[in-house]
Design a protein around this motif. Sequence first.
Motif, PDB file in Angstrom:
ATOM      1  N   GLU A  93       0.827  -1.212   0.000  1.00  0.00           N
ATOM      2  CA  GLU A  93       0.000   0.000   0.000  1.00  0.00           C
ATOM      3  C   GLU A  93       0.865   1.268   0.000  1.00  0.00           C
ATOM      4  O   GLU A  93       0.377   2.350  -0.270  1.00  0.00           O
ATOM      5  CB  GLU A  93      -0.966  -0.001   1.188  1.00  0.00           C
ATOM      6  N   MET A  94       2.172   1.095   0.304  1.00  0.00           N
ATOM      7  CA  MET A  94       3.047   2.271   0.319  1.00  0.00           C
ATOM      8  C   MET A  94       3.598   2.507  -1.088  1.00  0.00           C
ATOM      9  O   MET A  94       4.431   1.758  -1.567  1.00  0.00           O
ATOM     10  CB  MET A  94       4.197   2.082   1.302  1.00  0.00           C
ATOM     11  N   GLY A 113       1.773   8.739  -2.562  1.00  0.00           N
ATOM     12  CA  GLY A 113       3.234   8.789  -2.582  1.00  0.00           C
ATOM     13  C   GLY A 113       3.821   9.860  -1.683  1.00  0.00           C
ATOM     14  O   GLY A 113       4.937  10.333  -1.901  1.00  0.00           O
ATOM     15  N   LEU A 114       3.063  10.269  -0.666  1.00  0.00           N
ATOM     16  CA  LEU A 114       3.564  11.312   0.224  1.00  0.00           C
ATOM     17  C   LEU A 114       4.116  10.738   1.523  1.00  0.00           C
ATOM     18  O   LEU A 114       4.751  11.430   2.307  1.00  0.00           O
ATOM     19  CB  LEU A 114       2.448  12.313   0.543  1.00  0.00           C
ATOM     20  N   LYS A 124      -3.818   8.570   6.615  1.00  0.00           N
ATOM     21  CA  LYS A 124      -2.674   7.707   6.342  1.00  0.00           C
ATOM     22  C   LYS A 124      -2.835   7.038   4.973  1.00  0.00           C
ATOM     23  O   LYS A 124      -1.891   6.985   4.178  1.00  0.00           O
ATOM     24  CB  LYS A 124      -2.606   6.632   7.433  1.00  0.00           C
ATOM     25  N   ALA A 125      -4.058   6.567   4.697  1.00  0.00           N
ATOM     26  CA  ALA A 125      -4.298   5.891   3.426  1.00  0.00           C
ATOM     27  C   ALA A 125      -4.045   6.838   2.260  1.00  0.00           C
ATOM     28  O   ALA A 125      -3.465   6.457   1.235  1.00  0.00           O
ATOM     29  CB  ALA A 125      -5.734   5.359   3.390  1.00  0.00           C
ATOM     30  N   VAL A 126      -4.476   8.090   2.418  1.00  0.00           N
ATOM     31  CA  VAL A 126      -4.248   9.068   1.349  1.00  0.00           C
ATOM     32  C   VAL A 126      -2.751   9.295   1.150  1.00  0.00           C
ATOM     33  O   VAL A 126      -2.239   9.293   0.023  1.00  0.00           O
ATOM     34  CB  VAL A 126      -4.964  10.398   1.680  1.00  0.00           C
ATOM     35  N   ASP A 170       6.921   3.079   9.733  1.00  0.00           N
ATOM     36  CA  ASP A 170       6.023   1.942   9.592  1.00  0.00           C
ATOM     37  C   ASP A 170       4.599   2.472   9.748  1.00  0.00           C
ATOM     38  O   ASP A 170       4.207   2.919  10.822  1.00  0.00           O
ATOM     39  CB  ASP A 170       6.345   0.925  10.691  1.00  0.00           C
ATOM     40  N   PRO A 171       3.782   2.415   8.672  1.00  0.00           N
ATOM     41  CA  PRO A 171       2.458   3.042   8.750  1.00  0.00           C
ATOM     42  C   PRO A 171       1.494   2.337   9.693  1.00  0.00           C
ATOM     43  O   PRO A 171       0.462   2.905  10.043  1.00  0.00           O
ATOM     44  CB  PRO A 171       1.958   2.977   7.302  1.00  0.00           C
ATOM     45  N   THR A 172       1.812   1.124  10.117  1.00  0.00           N
ATOM     46  CA  THR A 172       0.882   0.424  10.993  1.00  0.00           C
ATOM     47  C   THR A 172       1.030   0.863  12.448  1.00  0.00           C
ATOM     48  O   THR A 172       0.217   0.515  13.286  1.00  0.00           O
ATOM     49  CB  THR A 172       1.109  -1.096  10.913  1.00  0.00           C
TER      50      THR A 172
END
Lengths: 402, 448
Positions: B68-69, B127-128, B120-122, B142-144
């Motif tokens: 997702e990243m 790509g930001l 976060k999803a946006v 780590d986005p989680t």
Amino acid sequence: MKTLRNYLDKIKPNFMPGGKWAMFRSVFEGFETFLYVPATTSRSGVHIHDSIDTKRTMSVVILALMPALLFGMYNVGYQHYLAIGELSAVGFWTIFFFGFLAVLPKIIVSYVVGLGIEFVVAQWRGHEIQEGFLVSGILIPLIVPVDTPLWMIAVATAFAVIFAKEVFGGTGMNIFNVALVTRAFLFFAYPSKMSGDEVFVRTADTFGLGAGRVVDTFTGATPLGQVATHSGGDLVLHNIVGEPLSTLDYFLGLIPGSIGETSMLAILLGAVVLLWTGIASWRVMLSVFVGGLAMGALASLFPSTVYPGSMLSPIDQICLGGFAFAAVFMATDPVTGARTRTGQYIYGFLIGVIAILIRVYNTGYPEGAMLAVLLMNVFAPLIDYFVVEGNIKRRLKRARKA
Amino acid sequence: MANAIKLKKGLDIPVEGRAEARVVEAPPAERYALVPDDFHGIVPKVLVKPGDRVLIGTPLMCDKNRPEMLFVSPVSGEVEAVNRGERRKVLNITVKSDGKMEQSCTTCPEISTLDGQQVKAVLLERGLFMYIKQRPYDIIADPTVFPRDIFVTAWDSAPLAPDFDFVVKGREDDLQAGIDVLAKLTAGRVYLGVRAGSRLAVRGAEVVAFDGPHPAGNVGVQIHHIAPVSKGETVWTLSAFDLLVIGRYFRTGVLDFSRLVALTGSEVKAPHYVKTIWGAELSSIIGENLIPANYHRRYISGNVLTGTRLGEHDYLRAPHSQITVIPEGDDCHEFFGWAMPGFGKYSVSHSYFSWLRPGRRYCFDARLHGGERAIIMQGEYDKVLPMDILPEFLVKAVLAFDIDKMENLGIYEVAPEDFALCEFVDTSKLPLQAIMREGLDKLRKEMN
């Protein structure tokens, strides 16, 4: 210059792996980097570097040692001509030249032996020749009596370089100060040549220069030697022909003693160089003097004829013997000393205290400064350990609070 | 604003070539490149093939472990090449620009209507997220994880670095929007570290002023003095330069990767700011603005301490707002250089006579000025690291890879960049940043 550079570039391939003299690679690189600062550029990390390197650092220390060395040479001549009663008959340059001739062979022997071993080891291990011995090699002649035989210096230097330094991994890895190990080796292996009344003043001629008979009033005891053998009565120290000495004499240093150690003035000039360039730690240096003065003051509070050293004033204590030299040049050795800031205060202070403690209360040793540094070399890692633990505890406490 | 936190330790290296406050619009570059190595801690998975048409915001690659990243194209055009090196490692993905600057999507939901997960999803999708890093380990965040706090530094204190107060002029709204976005991502606080005397004012973040020499602007140093990271905690960090991009997107719905880049260094004829887009070819930024020379030069994306070495035909790297050009110095053989007085050789110690001329700026080149040795001098690192950390002992613990010791001595608080000045002043010429980087990577592997 250009021709030399071109020549080096031409012969360089011979010394690289696969070349016919590849076995001498580190010797070649040693000379090459001695002649030219290497043009290696950074591969990773920072793109620019400070101009300082170990060669420069060591050169600054050698520069700082020059006043003590030159004064030491002069003093060797001065004591000699004083002993044979011809001081007023000879000029400054004769006095200096006598000392120069007496000291130079010691410097040569210590460098040849020490650097020789460094070269061999560097070759054997395949690393660059390290600069550490450049300083040790000049410290060694400065902390021995003038009449130490050259072969003893050679043996002691070899012992120190091999067993105090190379077995630990070379410059930067040693636990004990190399020059002090040399001194300690000499002291314990050949005590008769390292102390007493016979060794600190050269009474014989040097290469035929300055022959003569010593005057009748001559006695070769150093001030601290006189203190150690003092028995009863007022403590008045004399120079080698029996005239009384004052604190100013101790400070200026025209007194018998190890070659580079007698003049507080010359040593302080060196200290200024070391501190201004930032090479030595002022924390260590300052706290050695503070420790020495404190212990000297404490001892002088309880003067006793059993321990005649206690009758010296604290100022005299730090001016005499090897104290100042040890404080400025030995205690500040970064490799063998404490490496944390707090640790450096403790390390230096204890050196000062122990130096005077040994000197005053151990009548077997007239001088304790060098042994105090060696002893604290052992404890430096322990001091650092506790300082580091303190830092760790602070961090844990912070984590618990959060 | 509260009183500034004053830091004494550190060093402002007097490097020649500071950019003057003047902006030049760079001509559009022909090519733009995305370099996976710039994003530490991800495994690149390429999503495009040469010849694919891309728009601004079209994904070029993603993180293999977290698909997702996304990492997106900064311009519209055609994918020219996916260059690979040894063992098929992706070196870069180059995009040939068509000059049209077409957006793949021009809408963005209102910030106030989103919750943290949606924000976060946006960020991930557009790509930001690549701009957000984390401590410990100094890697792409780590986005989680929900970070304890988020730290933004609005002061790049590195040598010749761009001045954020100048760059942000006219873009205060973007900064505010960026702060609003970050506030959604943490239950803790958002801190904005600024230079003492800066007039930056934002809502929703705690502004903390710092005063002192470099590395006072390093986010790690700021964290240490605001709310240090202990074991088990995670914080996110950003540079305010990058936050502007995030802010503008959420404010306008337009992905605008253009940024002001400081073109600096002693080799630059007239150092100034250049408006360009990340990934742009170096030639488009530098142009003819170099002094003529017949020796080698070193091109750096970023600053002289932490920047990435570039080839002559390389690209501005995505995380950087600075290009530095200095002489390489590899043809310079100084005869007895270590014994000379050295009036023109900079040293933080007074061992060269350059101390006679304080205030002077120097043309540094890339030479080490010596050989690598064991650590000999004491206290050198201490003087340039304004943290309650014993750098020498930490470095030794890392070299020995003694995990307990590393944790105890504060490995989770530091990034390689914090050791850059230590590396600069080091008499023994040790590669400290590389040592720390390797130590952090090994530690991360060990812990996860």
